[in-house]
Design an enzyme around this catalytic site. Structure first.
Site, PDB file in Angstrom:
ATOM      1  N   CYS A   1       0.855  -1.176   0.000  1.00  0.00           N
ATOM      2  CA  CYS A   1       0.000   0.000   0.000  1.00  0.00           C
ATOM      3  C   CYS A   1       0.896   1.232   0.000  1.00  0.00           C
ATOM      4  O   CYS A   1       2.098   1.144   0.210  1.00  0.00           O
ATOM      5  CB  CYS A   1      -0.912   0.018   1.219  1.00  0.00           C
ATOM      6  SG  CYS A   1      -2.082  -1.360   1.298  1.00  0.00           S
TER       7      CYS A   1
ATOM      8  N   GLY B   1      -1.048   0.687  -4.931  1.00  0.00           N
ATOM      9  CA  GLY B   1      -2.383   0.213  -4.624  1.00  0.00           C
ATOM     10  C   GLY B   1      -3.425   0.858  -5.507  1.00  0.00           C
ATOM     11  O   GLY B   1      -3.482   2.078  -5.607  1.00  0.00           O
TER      12      GLY B   1
ATOM     13  N   ASN C   1       0.790   0.433   5.809  1.00  0.00           N
ATOM     14  CA  ASN C   1       1.300  -0.419   4.742  1.00  0.00           C
ATOM     15  C   ASN C   1       2.001  -1.603   5.388  1.00  0.00           C
ATOM     16  O   ASN C   1       2.961  -1.423   6.132  1.00  0.00           O
ATOM     17  CB  ASN C   1       2.285   0.357   3.862  1.00  0.00           C
ATOM     18  CG  ASN C   1       2.988  -0.538   2.853  1.00  0.00           C
ATOM     19  OD1 ASN C   1       2.426  -1.507   2.371  1.00  0.00           O
ATOM     20  ND2 ASN C   1       4.227  -0.205   2.531  1.00  0.00           N
ATOM     21  N   GLY C   2       1.503  -2.796   5.133  1.00  0.00           N
ATOM     22  CA  GLY C   2       2.124  -3.980   5.700  1.00  0.00           C
ATOM     23  C   GLY C   2       1.100  -4.995   6.145  1.00  0.00           C
ATOM     24  O   GLY C   2      -0.051  -4.985   5.708  1.00  0.00           O
TER      25      GLY C   2
ATOM     26  N   TYR D   1      10.143  -5.216  -7.705  1.00  0.00           N
ATOM     27  CA  TYR D   1       8.859  -4.982  -8.372  1.00  0.00           C
ATOM     28  C   TYR D   1       8.061  -3.810  -7.828  1.00  0.00           C
ATOM     29  O   TYR D   1       7.517  -3.012  -8.590  1.00  0.00           O
ATOM     30  CB  TYR D   1       8.009  -6.256  -8.252  1.00  0.00           C
ATOM     31  CG  TYR D   1       6.590  -6.128  -8.762  1.00  0.00           C
ATOM     32  CD1 TYR D   1       6.320  -6.206 -10.128  1.00  0.00           C
ATOM     33  CD2 TYR D   1       5.521  -5.938  -7.886  1.00  0.00           C
ATOM     34  CE1 TYR D   1       5.016  -6.089 -10.597  1.00  0.00           C
ATOM     35  CE2 TYR D   1       4.212  -5.821  -8.356  1.00  0.00           C
ATOM     36  CZ  TYR D   1       3.969  -5.900  -9.710  1.00  0.00           C
ATOM     37  OH  TYR D   1       2.684  -5.787 -10.176  1.00  0.00           O
TER      38      TYR D   1
END
Length: 501
Positions: free
Chosen positions: A2, A28, A101-102, A257
């Site tokens: 995210c 995201g 985020n995570g 990525y």
């Protein structure tokens, strides 16, 4: 995966938050949200969709205030409903909003503790809401009418003591300030910076440095593992190490990525890391097939382009753009269902026959996860007239699920799980398949000017840095993450949304 952002400014921050989220959109595409604070009141807008679709002019006009946070989301587990769009909010204490985020690996235990001990209610399946309630509880037990930076850092310390997993967080305490913090292993990235205006210094916290660059902020640095930064509403900056035994073990897949190539993570240029990935791949090809017959190197847009270019340069082979990308199709890796992924590949890419006809083609991608995309792309190359189609992955074989915030599928959906390189080559239809070796990937990312000794490489080697992931845990997430379960969740959510509307 995210994207998070927080800004403490000297004027309305709504436009800056919006612009930052558009820069982080690659992290995201499922949902987006912004919350701002003005005169002790919160103004929130969040929904499913891209940033440009979620925020219309009428929404932006209501997002007033000199302080705010934002989030772009893709689902890390379960359904993708608007109920799980972030930021989340709790009214006690002070009114706190949080974006994350995570992924927490002990979320089930925490959810139980929150209900039974903290006496708090969690309304969604999101671990971000759990994390918010843990932080809010730890801040509340300080019993202060007005929290100080000492109270904030003490609460973050207790969050670290209770929460396990990968997390980068921005949280806003209404009327007081914004806090950002990172898990003690530094798995997920988070940076902060500043810019000078006529009214004074403004501060920004974000997932990637590129969002600071675009908005004219100067990068100060990454948050260290376990560290927190607290910026008061008046613009005073405080930092503190809040973990007992922090150790930098960042997710190496960020460089493969997830991140944009123009970002710098933990002092490492993503672009340079990907150049070195291409160089290492070229060295492996020269070792294994010094008499290779590759005519042309073609990247699969967009993430692999940097590695492919350096690969071609080191091999002395032509580099060509053989695929044209439709930029209005989302990233297939994060699409919810196998049927949607298969359909999207043909919509997303189209081959330029001139670059394939009669040639031995080396296709380069950043990684191979399910194999769905590369199998279809190899078939497209053959249909365009390629004589032989070779395939190169800038990453090693992905054999294990990710548990720290990337929604990689369950193990049985990973094409390389319990398969040899030749098995994978046969399944995707490649005449020759080359994977990056893990030591070479580690050297490519951590071997520059900034030395990083340890990475989270769990998707490649199955070694989970938090030490709490076992076979039983992986079995649970496999049940939660398989495409059938997601499809059922989305169908139920659609029915609920239809009923509510």
């Amino acid at each position: 995966m995210c994207g998070i952002v927080g800004i403490v400014g000297k004027s309305n921050v709504n436009q800056a938050l919006y612009d930052a989220l558009t820069v982080l959109q690659h992290r995201g595409q499922d949902a987006a949200g912004i919350v701002t604070s003005h005169d002790g009141r919160l103004f929130l807008r969040k929904d499913n969709g891209l940033v440009r679709d979620v925020f219309q002019q009428r929404h932006m006009q209501r997002l007033v205030g000199n302080m705010g946070i934002g989030h772009v989301r893709y689902p890390t587990a379960g359904s993708s409903t608007s109920a799980e769009a972030q930021p989340f909010y709790v009214n006690s204490p002070y009114g706190i909003t949080l974006a994350h985020n995570g992924n927490l690996t002990n979320v089930e235990q925490l959810a139980k503790e929150i209900y039974e001990s903290d006496l708090r209610h969690v309304n969604t399946n999101s671990d971000s809401e759990v994390l918010l309630n843990v932080f809010a509880h730890e801040l509340a037990v300080r019993g202060k009418l007005q929290p100080t930076e000492e109270d904030v850092f003490a609460a973050v310390t207790d969050v670290h003591n209770r929460c396990v997993g990968g997390y980068a967080v921005v949280a806003m305490i209404t009327g007081y300030g914004i806090v950002g913090f990172r898990d003690p292993n530094g798995i997920r990235p988070i940076v902060f910076g500043q810019r000078h205006t006529d009214e004074g210094v403004e501060y920004m916290i974000a997932s990637e440095s590129v969002s600071l660059d675009v908005l004219g902020f100067t990068l100060i640095r990454d948050l260290a593992p376990g560290e927190a930064v607290y910026i008061t509403e008046e613009g005073k900056l405080h930092t503190r190490q809040c973990a007992t035994n922090p150790k930098l073990s960042p997710c190496i897949f960020e460089h493969v990525y997830l991140a944009r190539p123009d970002s710098i993570i933990d002092g490492v240029s993503v672009y340079k890391a990907r150049l070195r990935m291409g160089e290492k791949l070229a060295e492996k090809i020269q070792r294994e097939r010094p008499d290779h017959d590759i005519d042309v190197v073609i990247p699969i847009p967009d993430t692999s382009r940097t590695a492919a270019l350096e690969l071609a340069n080191h091999l002395g082979v032509k580099f060509r753009e053989g695929f044209v990308k439709n930029r209005y199709i989302g990233r297939t890796f994060i699409m919810p269902g196998q049927a949607a992924r298969k359909k999207s590949v043909r919509q997303k890419l189209n081959a330029i026959e001139l670059e394939f006809r009669g040639k031995n083609v080396m296709l380069v991608d950043d990684s191979i996860v399910r194999g769905t995309t590369c199998k279809q792309i190899i078939q497209m190359a053959r249909e365009a007239g390629a004589k032989n189609v070779y395939f190169c992955s800038a990453a090693p074989a992905v054999r294990f699920p990710n548990v720290y915030g990337i929604d990689m599928p369950s193990a049985h959906e990973l094409i390389a799980h319990n398969r040899s390189t030749q098995d994978v080559a046969d399944l995707i239809g490649a005449d020759w398949l080359v994977y990056q070796d893990l030591p070479d990937l580690i050297e490519a990312v951590g071997g520059g000017k900034i030395k990083i000794e340890h990475f989270d490489c769990a998707v490649f080697d199955g070694q989970y840095v938090t030490g709490d992931v076992d076979a039983a845990y992986l079995e649970r997430i496999e049940r939660a993450r398989n495409d059938l379960a997601k499809a059922k969740n989305q169908a139920v959510s659609a029915i609920i949304d239809l009923h509510n509307n």
